[in-house]
Each structure stands twice: as C-alpha cells, then as structure tokens.
Design a protein around this motif. Sequence first.
Motif, PDB file in Angstrom:
ATOM      1  N   PHE A 218       0.852  -1.205   0.000  1.00  0.00           N
ATOM      2  CA  PHE A 218       0.000   0.000   0.000  1.00  0.00           C
ATOM      3  C   PHE A 218       0.881   1.247   0.000  1.00  0.00           C
ATOM      4  N   SER A 219       1.806   1.271   0.942  1.00  0.00           N
ATOM      5  CA  SER A 219       2.729   2.397   1.030  1.00  0.00           C
ATOM      6  C   SER A 219       3.499   2.565  -0.276  1.00  0.00           C
ATOM      7  N   ASP A 220       3.947   1.449  -0.853  1.00  0.00           N
ATOM      8  CA  ASP A 220       4.790   1.520  -2.046  1.00  0.00           C
ATOM      9  C   ASP A 220       4.040   2.082  -3.255  1.00  0.00           C
ATOM     10  N   LEU A 221       2.765   1.780  -3.345  1.00  0.00           N
ATOM     11  CA  LEU A 221       1.986   2.351  -4.457  1.00  0.00           C
ATOM     12  C   LEU A 221       1.851   3.867  -4.310  1.00  0.00           C
ATOM     13  N   TYR A 222       1.603   4.305  -3.083  1.00  0.00           N
ATOM     14  CA  TYR A 222       1.551   5.759  -2.846  1.00  0.00           C
ATOM     15  C   TYR A 222       2.894   6.397  -3.191  1.00  0.00           C
ATOM     16  N   ALA A 223       3.976   5.729  -2.781  1.00  0.00           N
ATOM     17  CA  ALA A 223       5.314   6.294  -3.026  1.00  0.00           C
ATOM     18  C   ALA A 223       5.577   6.419  -4.526  1.00  0.00           C
ATOM     19  N   LEU A 224       5.303   5.352  -5.278  1.00  0.00           N
ATOM     20  CA  LEU A 224       5.573   5.381  -6.720  1.00  0.00           C
ATOM     21  C   LEU A 224       4.749   6.464  -7.422  1.00  0.00           C
ATOM     22  N   GLU A 225       3.488   6.550  -7.067  1.00  0.00           N
ATOM     23  CA  GLU A 225       2.628   7.542  -7.724  1.00  0.00           C
ATOM     24  C   GLU A 225       3.076   8.965  -7.348  1.00  0.00           C
ATOM     25  N   ALA A 226       3.489   9.135  -6.097  1.00  0.00           N
ATOM     26  CA  ALA A 226       3.983  10.459  -5.681  1.00  0.00           C
ATOM     27  C   ALA A 226       5.209  10.837  -6.506  1.00  0.00           C
ATOM     28  N   ILE A 227       6.125   9.886  -6.685  1.00  0.00           N
ATOM     29  CA  ILE A 227       7.343  10.173  -7.466  1.00  0.00           C
ATOM     30  C   ILE A 227       6.964  10.598  -8.890  1.00  0.00           C
ATOM     31  N   LYS A 228       6.044   9.860  -9.483  1.00  0.00           N
ATOM     32  CA  LYS A 228       5.631  10.156 -10.860  1.00  0.00           C
ATOM     33  C   LYS A 228       5.012  11.563 -10.947  1.00  0.00           C
ATOM     34  N   LEU A 229       4.105  11.843 -10.002  1.00  0.00           N
ATOM     35  CA  LEU A 229       3.429  13.151 -10.030  1.00  0.00           C
ATOM     36  C   LEU A 229       4.441  14.291  -9.870  1.00  0.00           C
ATOM     37  N   ILE A 230       5.433  14.084  -9.016  1.00  0.00           N
ATOM     38  CA  ILE A 230       6.419  15.153  -8.779  1.00  0.00           C
ATOM     39  C   ILE A 230       7.265  15.384 -10.028  1.00  0.00           C
ATOM     40  N   PHE A 231       7.714  14.296 -10.672  1.00  0.00           N
ATOM     41  CA  PHE A 231       8.463  14.475 -11.930  1.00  0.00           C
ATOM     42  C   PHE A 231       7.600  15.188 -12.972  1.00  0.00           C
ATOM     43  N   ASP A 232       6.311  14.845 -12.991  1.00  0.00           N
ATOM     44  CA  ASP A 232       5.427  15.423 -14.015  1.00  0.00           C
ATOM     45  C   ASP A 232       5.022  16.876 -13.719  1.00  0.00           C
ATOM     46  N   TYR A 233       4.843  17.207 -12.450  1.00  0.00           N
ATOM     47  CA  TYR A 233       4.201  18.505 -12.158  1.00  0.00           C
ATOM     48  C   TYR A 233       5.045  19.527 -11.398  1.00  0.00           C
ATOM     49  N   LEU A 234       6.140  19.106 -10.747  1.00  0.00           N
ATOM     50  CA  LEU A 234       6.897  20.103  -9.981  1.00  0.00           C
ATOM     51  C   LEU A 234       7.456  21.237 -10.847  1.00  0.00           C
ATOM     52  N   PRO A 235       8.034  20.926 -12.026  1.00  0.00           N
ATOM     53  CA  PRO A 235       8.557  22.050 -12.831  1.00  0.00           C
ATOM     54  C   PRO A 235       7.474  23.069 -13.185  1.00  0.00           C
ATOM     55  N   LYS A 236       6.274  22.598 -13.483  1.00  0.00           N
ATOM     56  CA  LYS A 236       5.199  23.522 -13.852  1.00  0.00           C
ATOM     57  C   LYS A 236       4.722  24.315 -12.623  1.00  0.00           C
ATOM     58  N   ALA A 237       4.576  23.624 -11.485  1.00  0.00           N
ATOM     59  CA  ALA A 237       4.154  24.323 -10.258  1.00  0.00           C
ATOM     60  C   ALA A 237       5.181  25.399  -9.895  1.00  0.00           C
ATOM     61  N   TYR A 238       6.465  25.106 -10.195  1.00  0.00           N
ATOM     62  CA  TYR A 238       7.547  26.045  -9.890  1.00  0.00           C
ATOM     63  C   TYR A 238       7.493  27.265 -10.813  1.00  0.00           C
ATOM     64  N   ARG A 239       7.320  27.002 -12.103  1.00  0.00           N
ATOM     65  CA  ARG A 239       7.352  28.095 -13.087  1.00  0.00           C
ATOM     66  C   ARG A 239       6.027  28.836 -13.185  1.00  0.00           C
ATOM     67  N   GLU A 240       4.929  28.104 -13.058  1.00  0.00           N
ATOM     68  CA  GLU A 240       3.608  28.725 -13.213  1.00  0.00           C
ATOM     69  C   GLU A 240       2.777  28.426 -11.965  1.00  0.00           C
ATOM     70  N   GLY A 241       3.067  29.203 -10.929  1.00  0.00           N
ATOM     71  CA  GLY A 241       2.451  28.949  -9.629  1.00  0.00           C
ATOM     72  C   GLY A 241       0.931  28.996  -9.617  1.00  0.00           C
ATOM     73  N   LYS A 242       0.356  29.699 -10.600  1.00  0.00           N
ATOM     74  CA  LYS A 242      -1.111  29.843 -10.603  1.00  0.00           C
ATOM     75  C   LYS A 242      -1.801  28.664 -11.298  1.00  0.00           C
ATOM     76  N   ASP A 243      -1.014  27.754 -11.841  1.00  0.00           N
ATOM     77  CA  ASP A 243      -1.601  26.610 -12.550  1.00  0.00           C
ATOM     78  C   ASP A 243      -2.219  25.632 -11.542  1.00  0.00           C
ATOM     79  N   LEU A 244      -3.527  25.635 -11.470  1.00  0.00           N
ATOM     80  CA  LEU A 244      -4.219  24.850 -10.443  1.00  0.00           C
ATOM     81  C   LEU A 244      -4.019  23.352 -10.604  1.00  0.00           C
ATOM     82  N   MET A 245      -3.881  22.911 -11.858  1.00  0.00           N
ATOM     83  CA  MET A 245      -3.716  21.463 -12.052  1.00  0.00           C
ATOM     84  C   MET A 245      -2.356  21.014 -11.508  1.00  0.00           C
ATOM     85  N   ALA A 246      -1.322  21.800 -11.794  1.00  0.00           N
ATOM     86  CA  ALA A 246       0.015  21.460 -11.275  1.00  0.00           C
ATOM     87  C   ALA A 246       0.002  21.520  -9.747  1.00  0.00           C
TER      88      ALA A 246
END
Length: 392
Positions: A218-246
């Motif tokens: 259970f923990s490992d699935l949360y961990a893997l998905e968190a890693i994926k989401l961070i690779f996918d969305y952190l750069p956008k959240a950083y550059r475009e802070g108002k982007d609600l999806m990021a």
Amino acid sequence: MTVETILPKRIVSGENSLTYLKSLKGKRASLIISGTFARVNSGVVDLVKKYFKEAGITWHIIYSQGQEPTLEYVKESAKKIQQFLPDTMVAIGGGSTMDSAKIMEVLYEYPDISDDDLFKRFNLPSIRNKIKTFVAIPTTSGTGSEATPYNVVLVKTDNPDVPLIKNSVVDYQTIPDVIILDPVFTVSMPAAITASTGMDALVHAIEAYISKKPKNIFSDLYALEAIKLIFDYLPKAYREGKDLMARANMQYAATMAGIAIAQRGTGLAHGTGQQLGPFFGIRHGLSVSIVLQPVLKYNMPVRKKEYLEIAHYIGISEENEEKTIKRFLKKLSELMKSIDFPSTIQDIGIEKEEYLKNLDMMSKNAMENGATFTNPRTPTIEEIKEIFLSLF
Ligand SMILES: [Fe+2]
C-alpha cells in the motif's frame, strides 16, 4: 510477515474542497494558522471564517510560530486552547504549523504530561477525546505532516553552541481525521518554497520506497505515484504557480508521500540533511534534498531493483538495467536543474570553513538520527562524512 498500514480517515481534495468545513459538526474550533499564510491570503482566511459561521462554529485563532516551533511556544499556545475548550481543531499552514497544532492537541488533552512521556515514541495516552475532529489544510506541498505520525519541535538544550535541538512527538493517533487539499491554499506559495517543499516530498517518496522497513504494497503504491506526479508537475508548479492542475497534483503527491513515510519512514537523506538545519539554519526541504543524489549513489549497491522499479514506473526503460538506472539518476538531476535547485553547500550560503568545523558533530548526530536507522544501508561515520564532503 504481518504488515500494518495506517491511513488518514478522510481526504477531501480538488478545487473548492474547502467547502467541506461547512459540514463540520463541532461547536468550537481552534484555528491554528501560519501567520505568513494569513497575511498573504486574507481572502482565503475570510472564506474559512464564513464556512465556520455557516456550520454554526465559533472559533479563536492561534498564529503558528515562524519556521520551526519551539516546545515552549507550543505549550503556551496549548494553554490558550485549554481556556477556549474547543471540540474541533483546524490547522492551516506548512509542516511546522501542522506539527505544532498536532502537539498542541496532545497538550490540550494532557496539560500535565511530562516531556519524557510526550516524547515516548508511539506511546502517547489516548487522544482525540476533547477534540472530536482534527482538520489539516496544508499550504505547502512537501512535509506530508497531514498524513504522518511525526511532529517535529525544537527543544532547549544546555549547550550554548547548539541551544535548540529537534525532537519529535511520534504517534499515529496524531494523524488528522480530515485532510483538505484545495489548490487555492498553495497558489500563493513562492517559487523557492515550491521547489524545496516539492523536493522534500520527492525525498519522502523515494526514501520510503527504498526503506529498510518491511515492504508494504500500500505504502509503495503511494510512493511510486507520488514520485511520478512530482516528476510530471513540480517544474510547472515552480514556473507557473497559478496553474491549479500542477498545484493540485503536487498536493496529492505530498500527501501520498506522507502516507508512504508514515508506514516505512525516511532514510539517510533525512538523517544527514536534517543536520544542516540546527547548524546552519537551512530549511528542511532544502537540507534533505541537497543530499539526495549522493545518498542515492550510496544506497545503490543494495537497492538496484527498487531504482529500476521507480525508473520503469516513471516511464524510463533503456536497453539494460544499468542504463535504465543511469537515465533515472540523470532525470532526477535534470528535474533539480529545471527548478534551479542548489547542489553545493556554497550555493546555499554555507562557508566551507564553518562546514568543516562542524563536520564531526554533524556526522555523529546523523549517525544517531532515527531516519538513518531506516536507511537500507547502515553507514559508518566515515561514510556519512563522505556524503557531507560530497556537497562542495
Ligand atoms: Fe522531510
């Protein structure tokens, strides 16, 4: 082997999820809120008050203390809470606010608890008697405190060189009942904080996934998905802070990573990195992320399989295992570059001479740090020093 998984009861997420407050059943709420957040987001705080009114709740406000709370401050705040007699607690802020509110609850329930009993890990007396509902609303996407049993506080020492040290109140009972992840709470987060807290969440997810503690699907699935989401969305959240999806996806990632460390703990990046806080005043997220790459290299001999699993989960597959892992580490380095993340102690304003002067003490403290015990490899003091020395 028997493995236990402890999850938060209710997570309300997405735009306008704050409206959940209207359905609270309590009568009196302690609102523990980050002063910095409240100053920049008065409109959001007004909305919280509006929903309290609609729910028929009266409230008082306690502003949390700057970066990391001291036990003294938490105790003083708990006294105010005792006078107000709330049945509900709502914590709005980053990890420090969340941690202080969770400790305040314990002190509200047990005003005379000794410090020794307070710091006995996983051994608090029964709480959530006076407080019926504890709501956590994170304003950063990093610590995951809303989903963890760990609550850090600064405690005074007799050593004039290090007057305050970190200690933790640790108990699953402190996990909030309701987590509200409304992206409106993180849109105003400055880019630098977005980067350091987002990286903290990534370190949580990776360290939980490769932890020495027993595997937990259970923990490992949360961990893997968190890693994926961070690779996918952190750069956008950083550059475009108002982007609600990021922003929303980074909130999910941080809470998921929190759920993962709640089960499997962190590792050597936390054990070593955290030492930069008390010695040099470096923020948590920055301190643990700056050592992530050397710690991953150090753990490589015993966690190749897990690195491959992470690489495959985020879509990396090269012609052989070695190349796949190499590509994953390169992608991590690229992610950090894309959010202007520092990689040396000089980049974060620490002077080499001062750093070397404290090296022995930092290494000793890192060796004894609880996070080091859940690292997949048990380091020697010399290996810890090498990790610190790789940050020039
Ligand atoms: Fe952390």
